[in-house]
Design an enzyme around this catalytic site. Structure first.
Site: not given
Ligand SMILES: Nc1ncnc2c1ncn2[C@@H]1O[C@H](COP(=O)(O)OP(=O)(O)OP(=O)(O)O)[C@@H](O)[C@H]1O
Ligand SMILES: [Mg+2]
Length: 251
Positions: A15, A37, A110-111, A204
């Site tokens: 996200k 956020k 969140a989540g 990616p």
């Molecule tokens: N396309 C991507 N390239 C590199 N890393 C990624 C990618 N997508 C996610 N990640 C990595 O995976 C982890 C989770 O990604 P992200 O923080 O975007 O998830 P989220 O859905 O925002 O999680 P949260 O519920 O904690 O907000 C992070 O450490 C992020 O760097």
């Molecule tokens: Mg996040």
């Protein structure tokens, strides 16, 4: 003001990286962008949260976090363990509405979509309803995984969102692997049908760890024109179609 809610099938699906990509594309086209956020968990006061990651990737400083709970839990749970109710949804909606002079406001949940912000069992769906009550018409971006198991997660989350009349309007694969296997390639094809939403983004693996210059340059290629980018999602899906097994599997 255009308002986009970025929610997901769960935590860690991408996200924040998606939020940053949406912001990067809008910034490139000269829009005034704010990212919100509403509730951050898992970081202490002063520590970098999701907005710091958006700042690192995009350079954006118009960033707004309204509540923070240090334990890495669902917001309502983390708040409860501190003896707190969690944020009031009407209050969150009112603060987001204050950003109305921006061209685009992106709100990261969140989540997953049903995770609760407070002790009234309210989360991003109720926040969307409160924002509607203030005259906003939020678009909903559902970020999903793509590995085996993703079809059910996306279908169940989209059904829940639809129950709140929340699209979803766009589906984004948050972390497309460098070497996709059979399940990933087939899921890419099936996800829009399961979710009842068009595939509008494929980020990616590694996209989230780029520096800001490379991120700004590449982000447009990960999102379709509907989300401000230049990705041809149909072509991407076609290019990853896996040959049929009929010559390999004995019958
Ligand atoms: N396309 C991507 N390239 C590199 N890393 C990624 C990618 N997508 C996610 N990640 C990595 O995976 C982890 C989770 O990604 P992200 O923080 O975007 O998830 P989220 O859905 O925002 O999680 P949260 O519920 O904690 O907000 C992070 O450490 C992020 O760097
Ligand atoms: Mg996040």
């Amino acid at each position: 003001m255009k308002l986009m809610l970025v929610t997901g099938t769960g935590t860690g699906v991408g996200k924040t990286v998606t939020t940053a990509a949406l912001a990067a594309c809008a910034l490139r086209s000269g829009q005034r962008v704010a990212v919100v956020k509403p509730v951050q968990t898992g970081v202490r006061p002063g520590e970098p949260g999701d907005l710091a990651e958006v700042c690192r990737l995009t350079g954006l400083s118009d960033l707004h976090e309204y509540a923070r709970y240090p334990e890495p839990l669902a917001p309502a749970t983390a708040a409860r363990r501190l003896g707190e109710p969690g944020p009031d949804l009407a209050g969150l909606a009112a603060r987001i509405a204050e950003l109305a002079d921006r061209d685009l406001v992106i709100v990261e949940g969140a989540g997953g979509a049903l995770v609760r912000f407070n002790d009234r069992a309210e989360g991003i769906c109720q926040l969307a309803t409160a924002l509607r009550g203030l005259g906003a018409q939020p678009g909903v971006v559902l970020v999903t995984g793509v590995a085996l198991g993703a079809l059910h997660d996306a279908a169940a989350t989209a059904a829940a969102l639809r129950g709140w009349s929340l699209g979803p309007d766009a589906l984004v694969v948050g972390d497309w692997p460098a070497e996709p296997g059979l399940a990933e390639c087939c899921n890419l094809q099936d996800l829009p049908d399961y979710a009842g939403a068009p595939l509008q983004g494929i980020l990616p693996h590694g996209g989230g760890v780029l520096g800001p210059a490379a991120f700004a340059e590449r982000a447009a290629g990960w999102l379709t024109p509907a989300l401000g980018g230049s990705l041809d999602a149909s072509e991407f899906v076609r290019a990853h179609a896996v040959p049929l097994p009929r010559n390999e599997i004995p019958r």
